[in-house]
Write an enzyme that holds these catalytic residues in place. Structure first.
Site, short mmCIF file in Angstrom:
data_model
loop_
_atom_site.label_atom_id
_atom_site.label_comp_id
_atom_site.label_asym_id
_atom_site.label_seq_id
_atom_site.Cartn_x
_atom_site.Cartn_y
_atom_site.Cartn_z
N ARG A 56 -1.12 -7.86 14.04
CA ARG A 56 -1.67 -6.90 13.08
C ARG A 56 -2.45 -7.61 11.96
NH1 ARG A 56 3.62 -5.04 11.89
NH2 ARG A 56 2.96 -3.61 10.26
N ARG A 94 11.13 -1.78 11.15
CA ARG A 94 10.15 -1.14 12.02
C ARG A 94 10.00 -1.90 13.33
NH1 ARG A 94 4.77 0.41 8.66
NH2 ARG A 94 3.83 -0.49 10.52
N LYS A 99 0.83 -1.22 0.00
CA LYS A 99 0.00 0.00 0.00
C LYS A 99 0.86 1.26 0.00
CE LYS A 99 -2.38 -0.59 3.82
NZ LYS A 99 -1.97 -1.88 4.36
N ARG A 150 -9.76 1.79 9.13
CA ARG A 150 -9.39 0.43 9.48
C ARG A 150 -10.51 -0.29 10.21
NH1 ARG A 150 -3.52 1.49 9.46
NH2 ARG A 150 -2.33 -0.35 9.91
N ARG A 160 11.09 -6.38 5.30
CA ARG A 160 10.85 -4.95 5.07
C ARG A 160 11.78 -4.08 5.92
NH1 ARG A 160 4.92 -2.36 5.55
NH2 ARG A 160 5.03 -2.81 7.78
P1 AMP Z 1 0.65 1.27 9.46
O1 AMP Z 1 1.96 1.93 9.13
O2 AMP Z 1 -0.48 1.73 8.55
O3 AMP Z 1 0.76 -0.23 9.51
O4 AMP Z 1 0.24 1.77 10.93
C1 AMP Z 1 1.08 1.51 12.04
C2 AMP Z 1 0.27 1.49 13.33
O5 AMP Z 1 -0.37 2.76 13.53
C3 AMP Z 1 -0.87 0.49 13.38
O6 AMP Z 1 -0.42 -0.82 13.71
C4 AMP Z 1 -1.75 1.11 14.47
O7 AMP Z 1 -1.21 0.91 15.76
C5 AMP Z 1 -1.65 2.60 14.15
N1 AMP Z 1 -2.68 3.03 13.18
C6 AMP Z 1 -2.47 3.52 11.92
N2 AMP Z 1 -3.64 3.81 11.31
C7 AMP Z 1 -4.61 3.51 12.20
C8 AMP Z 1 -6.04 3.55 12.16
N3 AMP Z 1 -6.69 3.98 11.07
N4 AMP Z 1 -6.73 3.13 13.26
C9 AMP Z 1 -6.08 2.72 14.37
N5 AMP Z 1 -4.75 2.63 14.47
C10 AMP Z 1 -4.00 3.01 13.40
#
Ligand code: AMP
Length: 221
Positions: A173, A162, A17, A92, A130
């Protein structure tokens, strides 16, 4: 210049993404709004949201809907988003999707929601390898490292694994994705907005498929 687009990108962690959203946002000249990147920046800057977010993120859990809706509402209502936006990592959950529908109503709603489809075994492999730039968020992998060892090609920042790409957090996740986020695909399909795009293949191939889908939607509207 092409018309803008108001797009939501769904897909499992590791589906590509982030990489595709950067390309799509450049192609349509609209901002890439990544809630994960925004939260990582907030954590680094030690803001109130960042301090609240860190624990959830390290554990691979979702932040409360009301926190995320406030963050996105502010961003989408900024001047920058007049041509549209590419939303990455939001919504989400169904309550987040409902809130987003209200936020974008004034600008004509969403054009399309793309579900970037990549099977679980492939994303597991991608997430384990990654690596990301701590400064600009550019994506790399152990198979496709930056030119100079672990120095970002784009901005010179440090490229690391990360904190939430550990096997336990990855599993949590992905489970959360199936439970909370996968139901959004039927939610958006019922509203006539969903397009499933095959996320396997080269970056160029996948970007070509996504752009074809967006252009077809825009032409039809
Ligand atoms: P990502 O980089 O999109 O995988 O986001 C990293 C982390 O940020 C996720 O595992 C959540 O802890 C938090 N996060 C990001 N976007 C959201 C969302 N829309 N709702 C809740 N938590 C989020």
């Amino acid at each position: 210049m092409s018309a803008g687009t108001r797009l939501v990108m769904l897909g499992r962690q590791g589906a590509g993404k982030g990489t595709q959203c950067v390309r799509i946002s450049r192609h349509y000249v609209v901002p890439h709004i990544s809630t994960g990147d925004m939260l990582r920046t907030a954590v680094k800057a030690g803001t109130e949201v960042g301090l609240r977010a860190k624990g959830y993120m390290d554990r691979g859990e979702l932040l409360p809907d009301e926190v995320m809706v406030a963050v996105v509402d502010e961003q989408i209502n900024s001047d920058l988003t007049r041509r549209g936006f590419v939303l990455d990592g939001f919504p989400r959950t169904v309550p987040q999707a409902e809130a987003l529908a209200g936020i974008v109503e004034a600008v004509g709603g969403l054009d399309v929601v793309i579900d970037l489809d990549v099977p679980v075994p492939v994303v597991l492999e991608r997430l384990a390898s990654r690596r990301v730039c701590v400064d600009c968020g550019a994506n790399y992998s152990t198979d496709k490292p930056p030119k100079e060892p672990w120095v970002c090609d784009e901005c010179g920042g440090e490229v690391v694994q990360r904190a939430d790409d550990t096997p336990e957090a990855i599993q949590r996740r992905l489970d959360l994705y199936e439970r909370e986020t996968a139901p959004l695909t039927s939610w958006y399909a019922e509203r006539g907005l969903l397009e499933v795009v095959d996320g396997l293949g080269s970056e160029d191939e996948v970007a070509g498929r996504i752009i074809a889908v967006i252009d077809a939607r825009t032409a039809a509207s």
